[in-house]
Design an enzyme around this catalytic site. Sequence first.
Site, PDB file in Angstrom:
ATOM      1  N   PRO A   1     101.924  35.051  13.420  1.00 38.15           N
ATOM      2  CA  PRO A   1     103.013  35.404  13.125  1.00 38.15           C
ATOM      3  C   PRO A   1     103.509  35.972  12.392  1.00 38.15           C
ATOM      4  O   PRO A   1     103.615  35.061  10.742  1.00 38.15           O
ATOM      5  CB  PRO A   1     103.928  34.586  14.402  1.00 38.15           C
ATOM      6  N   ASN A   2     103.871  37.305  12.377  1.00 39.93           N
ATOM      7  CA  ASN A   2     104.781  37.614  11.178  1.00 39.93           C
ATOM      8  C   ASN A   2     103.376  38.042  10.149  1.00 39.93           C
ATOM      9  O   ASN A   2     104.090  38.287   8.906  1.00 39.93           O
ATOM     10  CB  ASN A   2     106.258  37.116  10.398  1.00 39.93           C
TER      11      ASN A   2
ATOM     12  N   ARG B   1     107.482  41.616   3.769  1.00 37.63           N
ATOM     13  CA  ARG B   1     108.241  40.012   3.732  1.00 37.63           C
ATOM     14  C   ARG B   1     108.505  39.803   2.373  1.00 37.63           C
ATOM     15  O   ARG B   1     107.799  38.993   2.214  1.00 37.63           O
ATOM     16  CB  ARG B   1     107.578  39.638   4.945  1.00 37.63           C
TER      17      ARG B   1
ATOM     18  N   TYR C   1     105.912  35.725  -0.961  1.00 37.66           N
ATOM     19  CA  TYR C   1     104.496  35.587  -0.675  1.00 37.66           C
ATOM     20  C   TYR C   1     103.486  37.489  -0.992  1.00 37.66           C
ATOM     21  O   TYR C   1     102.352  37.902  -0.441  1.00 37.66           O
ATOM     22  CB  TYR C   1     104.885  36.124   1.556  1.00 37.66           C
TER      23      TYR C   1
ATOM     24  N   ASN D   1      95.534  31.340   8.535  1.00 36.37           N
ATOM     25  CA  ASN D   1      97.380  31.030   8.743  1.00 36.37           C
ATOM     26  C   ASN D   1      97.333  31.287   9.441  1.00 36.37           C
ATOM     27  O   ASN D   1      97.117  32.238   9.684  1.00 36.37           O
ATOM     28  CB  ASN D   1      97.101  32.129   7.760  1.00 36.37           C
TER      29      ASN D   1
ATOM     30  N   ALA E   1     104.156  30.451  11.102  1.00 34.27           N
ATOM     31  CA  ALA E   1     105.126  29.359  11.426  1.00 34.27           C
ATOM     32  C   ALA E   1     104.737  28.544  12.232  1.00 34.27           C
ATOM     33  O   ALA E   1     105.310  27.067  12.763  1.00 34.27           O
ATOM     34  CB  ALA E   1     106.731  30.208  11.659  1.00 34.27           C
TER      35      ALA E   1
ATOM     36  N   GLU F   1      92.715  25.417   6.922  1.00 36.04           N
ATOM     37  CA  GLU F   1      94.127  26.316   6.693  1.00 36.04           C
ATOM     38  C   GLU F   1      95.003  25.846   5.495  1.00 36.04           C
ATOM     39  O   GLU F   1      94.744  25.960   4.472  1.00 36.04           O
ATOM     40  CB  GLU F   1      95.229  24.607   7.136  1.00 36.04           C
TER      41      GLU F   1
ATOM     42  N   ARG G   1     109.139  24.344  -0.092  1.00 32.65           N
ATOM     43  CA  ARG G   1     110.296  24.923   0.635  1.00 32.65           C
ATOM     44  C   ARG G   1     110.896  23.849   2.180  1.00 32.65           C
ATOM     45  O   ARG G   1     110.857  22.557   1.356  1.00 32.65           O
ATOM     46  CB  ARG G   1     109.160  25.779   1.564  1.00 32.65           C
TER      47      ARG G   1
END
Length: 153
Positions: free
Chosen positions: A10-11, A18, A23, A79, A82, A103, A112
């Site tokens: 997602p995203n 973004r 990123y 990837n 979330a 991953e 983070r």
Amino acid sequence: MTKVYVLNGPNLNLLGVRDPAMYGTETLADVHDRCAVVASEHGFELDFRQSNHEGELIDWIQEAGHAVRDGQSIGVVLNAGAYTHTSVALADAISGLSVPTIEVHISNVHAREAFRQHSYLSAVASGIIVGLGTYGYEAGIRALAHQKNVLRP
Ligand code: DQA
């Protein structure tokens, strides 16, 4: 031709727009093009996808697992965005079919928020790449090739 799957959660369709400080400014299409170069260097066919839907990602991991079993794929660079931090179901898909999975995270998730510092996927991944920016995808494809040659010849 042996396939390498590069699956995005997602995203990640928003890459480039973004939070560029986190990123970067490359788009997902740019990442695709970089992966295509590396895949062809290794003689792999690239299958590059993105979904905002957990179930679709699970279906794709299962598809990749069957392709690996049939000798048609080397594995997955994933990837999961979330879903990395929430999805037992994605982890079960990877472990259920023993899908060789690298991953990848563009950002250094360990630097983070606390909720990003736990991954359900890491325990079932065959390798983890974090914080290398979009280069991590390229490294992921190379790592799958290396693992195939060295660890699972
Ligand atoms: C990410 C890190 C995740 O925590 C986040 O939810 C993403 C992107 C990364 O590539 O750094 O969507 O996977």
